[in-house]
Design an enzyme around this catalytic site. Structure first.
Site, PDB file in Angstrom:
ATOM      1  N   TYR A  26      27.717  78.608  26.083  1.00 38.42           N
ATOM      2  CA  TYR A  26      26.764  77.628  26.607  1.00 38.42           C
ATOM      3  C   TYR A  26      26.884  77.536  28.128  1.00 38.42           C
ATOM      4  CZ  TYR A  26      24.616  73.078  27.561  1.00 38.42           C
ATOM      5  OH  TYR A  26      23.858  72.062  28.093  1.00 38.42           O
ATOM      6  N   GLU A  48      20.539  65.480  24.533  1.00 43.55           N
ATOM      7  CA  GLU A  48      21.411  64.667  25.384  1.00 43.55           C
ATOM      8  C   GLU A  48      21.452  63.230  24.867  1.00 43.55           C
ATOM      9  OE1 GLU A  48      23.407  65.655  27.603  1.00 43.55           O
ATOM     10  OE2 GLU A  48      22.673  67.628  28.193  1.00 43.55           O
ATOM     11  N   TRP A  56      29.861  66.679  23.086  1.00 46.94           N
ATOM     12  CA  TRP A  56      28.763  67.632  23.175  1.00 46.94           C
ATOM     13  C   TRP A  56      28.939  68.786  22.193  1.00 46.94           C
ATOM     14  CZ3 TRP A  56      23.977  68.051  24.204  1.00 46.94           C
ATOM     15  CH2 TRP A  56      23.387  69.302  24.447  1.00 46.94           C
TER      16      TRP A  56
END
Length: 226
Positions: A26, A48, A56
């Site tokens: 990522y 988000e 995350w």
């Protein structure tokens, strides 16, 4: 807080990116790289918001399930979701089953489609792009909230968006390349020739939104270890 550290291939990366292969990929391929299409931006905004209060990595590993559940985050499709879709999503173990965040995602799709003529989600983000600054040397140099992200969150709320506070807004700017917060010695920054840190890049390289002060620090995606 450390500076760039070697990843699995020995290349220096932002410290948060080396704890898992998922994070490393990522970081290398997506984080901080420009996203300008509205569907891509809506997906990032939605993810988000779902990440708020969670790590995350949880969202990253569920992203394909989120895409299936939310019709690829095509705003027109999500805006048409009704109560049956909400119940379907609440029963989907592949995503984060939070009714407030699910409702906010649908509301946000409708808000995006209702933006004034000539306004896009990208243009709203762009007008809150921070001024160029020096590349951060360590993670301690990267803020979680800025004046620009606070103004962005306020702007989005005024346009009808929900579940977007200043921390989420700054994470959105970071993730979509409106800010380049790769560390000074990170290979991604040095390989793309980026010259700005906590500031703008040139693009090359619940019903009311609560202040998300309790969300994880958005200096980088939270790996849940901090």
């Amino acid at each position: 807080m450390s500076g760039a550290v070697p990843g699995s291939d020995g290349r220096p990366r932002c410290g948060w990116a080396v704890s898992s292969t998922d994070y490393e990929q990522y970081h290398d391929l997506e984080w901080g790289r420009p996203v300008r299409d509205e569907t891509g931006l809506f997906e990032r905004l939605s993810l988000e918001a779902f990440q708020s209060g969670l790590s995350w990595i949880t969202i990253l590993r569920k992203r394909e399930a989120f895409r299936r559940a939310f019709a690829g985050f095509v705003p027109e499709a999500v805006a048409s979701f009704d109560g049956h879709d909400v119940e379907r999503l609440m029963a989907d173990a592949g995503i984060v089953r939070n009714r407030q965040k699910i409702d906010a995602t649908i509301i946000n799709a409708r808000a995006l489609l209702a933006l004034p003529p000539g306004t896009t989600l990208g243009s709203v983000l762009g007008r809150h792009r921070p001024a160029a600054g020096p590349a951060p040397a360590t993670l301690a140099d990267v803020p979680a909230i800025t004046a620009e992200s606070t103004a962005l969150a306020r702007d989005l709320r005024g346009l009808g968006f929900r579940f977007v506070g200043p921390t989420t807004a700054y994470a959105m700017l970071q993730a979509t390349g409106y800010v380049d917060d790769h560390l000074r010695d990170c290979w991604v920054r040095t390989s793309t020739g980026a010259s700005v840190g906590t500031g703008g890049t040139d693009g090359s390289a619940h019903d009311e939104t609560p202040p998300d002060d309790t969300a994880p620090d958005s200096t980088a995606p939270d790996d849940g270890t901090a």
